[in-house]
Design a protein around this motif. Sequence first.
Motif, PDB file in Angstrom:
ATOM      1  N   ALA A   1       0.815  -1.217   0.000  1.00  0.00           N
ATOM      2  CA  ALA A   1       0.000   0.000   0.000  1.00  0.00           C
ATOM      3  C   ALA A   1       0.847   1.263   0.000  1.00  0.00           C
ATOM      4  O   ALA A   1       0.377   2.326  -0.411  1.00  0.00           O
ATOM      5  CB  ALA A   1      -0.936   0.009   1.204  1.00  0.00           C
ATOM      6  N   ALA A   2       2.077   1.178   0.459  1.00  0.00           N
ATOM      7  CA  ALA A   2       2.963   2.346   0.521  1.00  0.00           C
ATOM      8  C   ALA A   2       4.405   1.847   0.598  1.00  0.00           C
ATOM      9  O   ALA A   2       4.663   0.642   0.658  1.00  0.00           O
ATOM     10  CB  ALA A   2       2.615   3.216   1.724  1.00  0.00           C
ATOM     11  N   ASP A   3       5.348   2.776   0.623  1.00  0.00           N
ATOM     12  CA  ASP A   3       6.744   2.375   0.772  1.00  0.00           C
ATOM     13  C   ASP A   3       6.997   1.794   2.157  1.00  0.00           C
ATOM     14  O   ASP A   3       7.851   0.918   2.328  1.00  0.00           O
ATOM     15  CB  ASP A   3       7.657   3.580   0.530  1.00  0.00           C
ATOM     16  N   ALA A   4       6.279   2.304   3.137  1.00  0.00           N
ATOM     17  CA  ALA A   4       6.295   1.749   4.490  1.00  0.00           C
ATOM     18  C   ALA A   4       4.910   1.946   5.075  1.00  0.00           C
ATOM     19  O   ALA A   4       4.198   2.893   4.698  1.00  0.00           O
ATOM     20  CB  ALA A   4       7.345   2.445   5.360  1.00  0.00           C
ATOM     21  N   VAL A   5       4.492   1.050   5.958  1.00  0.00           N
ATOM     22  CA  VAL A   5       3.171   1.155   6.569  1.00  0.00           C
ATOM     23  C   VAL A   5       3.300   1.039   8.079  1.00  0.00           C
ATOM     24  O   VAL A   5       4.243   0.416   8.586  1.00  0.00           O
ATOM     25  CB  VAL A   5       2.191   0.081   6.032  1.00  0.00           C
ATOM     26  N   ALA A   6       2.364   1.664   8.784  1.00  0.00           N
ATOM     27  CA  ALA A   6       2.364   1.612  10.244  1.00  0.00           C
ATOM     28  C   ALA A   6       0.930   1.567  10.740  1.00  0.00           C
ATOM     29  O   ALA A   6       0.037   2.180  10.141  1.00  0.00           O
ATOM     30  CB  ALA A   6       3.081   2.830  10.835  1.00  0.00           C
ATOM     31  N   VAL A   7       0.710   0.836  11.810  1.00  0.00           N
ATOM     32  CA  VAL A   7      -0.600   0.758  12.445  1.00  0.00           C
ATOM     33  C   VAL A   7      -0.657   1.793  13.564  1.00  0.00           C
ATOM     34  O   VAL A   7       0.266   1.878  14.386  1.00  0.00           O
ATOM     35  CB  VAL A   7      -0.878  -0.651  13.002  1.00  0.00           C
ATOM     36  N   VAL A   8      -1.729   2.592  13.585  1.00  0.00           N
ATOM     37  CA  VAL A   8      -1.911   3.622  14.608  1.00  0.00           C
ATOM     38  C   VAL A   8      -3.264   3.421  15.289  1.00  0.00           C
ATOM     39  O   VAL A   8      -4.090   2.630  14.832  1.00  0.00           O
ATOM     40  CB  VAL A   8      -1.820   5.035  14.005  1.00  0.00           C
ATOM     41  N   SER A   9      -3.491   4.144  16.357  1.00  0.00           N
ATOM     42  CA  SER A   9      -4.752   4.054  17.090  1.00  0.00           C
ATOM     43  C   SER A   9      -5.887   4.687  16.273  1.00  0.00           C
ATOM     44  O   SER A   9      -5.636   5.460  15.342  1.00  0.00           O
ATOM     45  CB  SER A   9      -4.632   4.779  18.428  1.00  0.00           C
ATOM     46  N   PRO A  10      -7.139   4.384  16.605  1.00  0.00           N
ATOM     47  CA  PRO A  10      -8.266   5.058  15.948  1.00  0.00           C
ATOM     48  C   PRO A  10      -8.176   6.572  16.116  1.00  0.00           C
ATOM     49  O   PRO A  10      -7.591   7.076  17.084  1.00  0.00           O
ATOM     50  CB  PRO A  10      -9.485   4.489  16.680  1.00  0.00           C
ATOM     51  N   VAL A  11      -8.787   7.304  15.185  1.00  0.00           N
ATOM     52  CA  VAL A  11      -8.640   8.756  15.169  1.00  0.00           C
ATOM     53  C   VAL A  11      -9.230   9.437  16.398  1.00  0.00           C
ATOM     54  O   VAL A  11      -8.836  10.559  16.728  1.00  0.00           O
ATOM     55  CB  VAL A  11      -9.266   9.359  13.892  1.00  0.00           C
ATOM     56  N   ASP A  12     -10.171   8.779  17.088  1.00  0.00           N
ATOM     57  CA  ASP A  12     -10.766   9.407  18.265  1.00  0.00           C
ATOM     58  C   ASP A  12     -10.016   9.081  19.551  1.00  0.00           C
ATOM     59  O   ASP A  12     -10.441   9.449  20.646  1.00  0.00           O
ATOM     60  CB  ASP A  12     -12.237   9.016  18.408  1.00  0.00           C
ATOM     61  N   THR A  13      -8.889   8.401  19.434  1.00  0.00           N
ATOM     62  CA  THR A  13      -8.041   8.132  20.602  1.00  0.00           C
ATOM     63  C   THR A  13      -7.309   9.421  21.004  1.00  0.00           C
ATOM     64  O   THR A  13      -6.765  10.110  20.136  1.00  0.00           O
ATOM     65  CB  THR A  13      -7.020   7.029  20.274  1.00  0.00           C
ATOM     66  N   PRO A  14      -7.266   9.773  22.291  1.00  0.00           N
ATOM     67  CA  PRO A  14      -6.647  11.042  22.698  1.00  0.00           C
ATOM     68  C   PRO A  14      -5.227  11.241  22.192  1.00  0.00           C
ATOM     69  O   PRO A  14      -4.841  12.359  21.859  1.00  0.00           O
ATOM     70  CB  PRO A  14      -6.699  10.972  24.229  1.00  0.00           C
ATOM     71  N   GLY A  15      -4.437  10.177  22.126  1.00  0.00           N
ATOM     72  CA  GLY A  15      -3.047  10.330  21.714  1.00  0.00           C
ATOM     73  C   GLY A  15      -2.794  10.146  20.233  1.00  0.00           C
ATOM     74  O   GLY A  15      -1.640  10.064  19.806  1.00  0.00           O
ATOM     75  N   TYR A  16      -3.848  10.134  19.414  1.00  0.00           N
ATOM     76  CA  TYR A  16      -3.699   9.836  17.984  1.00  0.00           C
ATOM     77  C   TYR A  16      -2.714  10.775  17.280  1.00  0.00           C
ATOM     78  O   TYR A  16      -1.793  10.325  16.591  1.00  0.00           O
ATOM     79  CB  TYR A  16      -5.066   9.893  17.304  1.00  0.00           C
ATOM     80  N   LEU A  17      -2.897  12.085  17.452  1.00  0.00           N
ATOM     81  CA  LEU A  17      -2.015  13.029  16.759  1.00  0.00           C
ATOM     82  C   LEU A  17      -0.577  12.912  17.242  1.00  0.00           C
ATOM     83  O   LEU A  17       0.369  13.119  16.459  1.00  0.00           O
ATOM     84  CB  LEU A  17      -2.518  14.455  16.938  1.00  0.00           C
ATOM     85  N   TRP A  18      -0.384  12.553  18.509  1.00  0.00           N
ATOM     86  CA  TRP A  18       0.980  12.370  19.002  1.00  0.00           C
ATOM     87  C   TRP A  18       1.623  11.134  18.384  1.00  0.00           C
ATOM     88  O   TRP A  18       2.836  11.105  18.146  1.00  0.00           O
ATOM     89  CB  TRP A  18       0.985  12.306  20.525  1.00  0.00           C
ATOM     90  N   GLU A  19       0.835  10.118  18.101  1.00  0.00           N
ATOM     91  CA  GLU A  19       1.378   8.962  17.376  1.00  0.00           C
ATOM     92  C   GLU A  19       1.864   9.386  15.996  1.00  0.00           C
ATOM     93  O   GLU A  19       2.933   8.961  15.541  1.00  0.00           O
ATOM     94  CB  GLU A  19       0.326   7.861  17.252  1.00  0.00           C
ATOM     95  N   LEU A  20       1.063  10.212  15.323  1.00  0.00           N
ATOM     96  CA  LEU A  20       1.485  10.688  14.006  1.00  0.00           C
ATOM     97  C   LEU A  20       2.754  11.518  14.107  1.00  0.00           C
ATOM     98  O   LEU A  20       3.665  11.389  13.268  1.00  0.00           O
ATOM     99  CB  LEU A  20       0.369  11.529  13.364  1.00  0.00           C
ATOM    100  N   ARG A  21       2.825  12.366  15.129  1.00  0.00           N
ATOM    101  CA  ARG A  21       4.037  13.180  15.309  1.00  0.00           C
ATOM    102  C   ARG A  21       5.273  12.297  15.506  1.00  0.00           C
ATOM    103  O   ARG A  21       6.359  12.582  14.990  1.00  0.00           O
ATOM    104  CB  ARG A  21       3.865  14.116  16.502  1.00  0.00           C
ATOM    105  N   GLY A  22       5.111  11.211  16.273  1.00  0.00           N
ATOM    106  CA  GLY A  22       6.232  10.301  16.480  1.00  0.00           C
ATOM    107  C   GLY A  22       6.690   9.665  15.185  1.00  0.00           C
ATOM    108  O   GLY A  22       7.906   9.531  14.929  1.00  0.00           O
ATOM    109  N   LEU A  23       5.746   9.287  14.341  1.00  0.00           N
ATOM    110  CA  LEU A  23       6.101   8.687  13.050  1.00  0.00           C
ATOM    111  C   LEU A  23       6.730   9.717  12.116  1.00  0.00           C
ATOM    112  O   LEU A  23       7.642   9.383  11.343  1.00  0.00           O
ATOM    113  CB  LEU A  23       4.855   8.078  12.410  1.00  0.00           C
ATOM    114  N   VAL A  24       6.247  10.943  12.177  1.00  0.00           N
ATOM    115  CA  VAL A  24       6.848  12.019  11.383  1.00  0.00           C
ATOM    116  C   VAL A  24       8.323  12.169  11.736  1.00  0.00           C
ATOM    117  O   VAL A  24       9.200  12.264  10.864  1.00  0.00           O
ATOM    118  CB  VAL A  24       6.093  13.347  11.604  1.00  0.00           C
ATOM    119  N   ALA A  25       8.608  12.183  13.038  1.00  0.00           N
ATOM    120  CA  ALA A  25       9.998  12.332  13.480  1.00  0.00           C
ATOM    121  C   ALA A  25      10.835  11.114  13.117  1.00  0.00           C
ATOM    122  O   ALA A  25      11.980  11.241  12.651  1.00  0.00           O
ATOM    123  CB  ALA A  25      10.030  12.561  14.992  1.00  0.00           C
TER     124      ALA A  25
END
Length: 301
Positions: free
Chosen positions: A36-60
Amino acid sequence: MVTGVGGSTGLSLSRQLRDLGHWVLGVDMRPVHGSAADAVAVVSPVDTPGYLWELRGLVAAHGIDVVIPTLSGELVAAAAARKDFAPGAEMLIAEPAPVSIATDKYLTMKCLANVGVAVPDFGLPGDFSSMNEAMARMGGWLVVKPRVSRGGRGVQVLERHTDGGRNAERIWRTLDDSWLVQRFATGTEYAPMVYRSGEEDRGHVVVVLEKAEQKYGRWGRAGSLRRLEPSSASDVASTAAAAAAALGLSGIVDMDIRRMPDGTPVVLEVNARFGPNSAYAPELLHLTMKPYAVSQVAGGP
């Protein structure tokens, strides 16, 4: 980074971006195939409080430059966090206020109607004493949908012909003012996509798709789509452009528009994100990604 890469919108964007030479990290709440992509990662559902922080961690972790949210449920939070989302990364989404309005379908209708952009007759269930009153005031069939929903989930058409209206009455009794009621527009349905720079001197680009062979005859998911020449649907294109401008949205805007019996195109709903049909209009993705040189993002982190 493309969110929701397991869905049709995210997967299509990932493929297009890779064809353009970009390295793509796809994320989803469920495991997806590695292709599906060059790399894939599983994250929490979008309504999870820490969702955006998970994305930030992957960005870094992956050195991501651009984040493209594709899920309806994340748009308001993503827009609120778009400024300084993560060092060196840009969130491709409009400003928070327009995104919040577009996410609430009732507020979308109110905003567009107030500035003269054509919409079908609409209201809240509480505006009517009964389904019969709503049908009488709106001229027949009704569409009911959650004011805030993910994609087309929950959308239903209420009519009285097949069973005397018993099923429609049953559905009506379950509704509260978290639902939108619209007059059913019986004409041709379109899926226009708008790219709006947000700068008056740069204008906008609109691509109009016509929906055909819909699942339930006159409504439901389209079995096929056809890209129209600008001259054959200029009124639909101008309505879509006016809607995006009225809401103050920038970037990519995905819409549903139908014709009323007299031929007037009316806006049914607006989505402040890429939709599932972006591959029909690759130039819109090109415009969106133009500021990001492939040389800076190709080849992985």
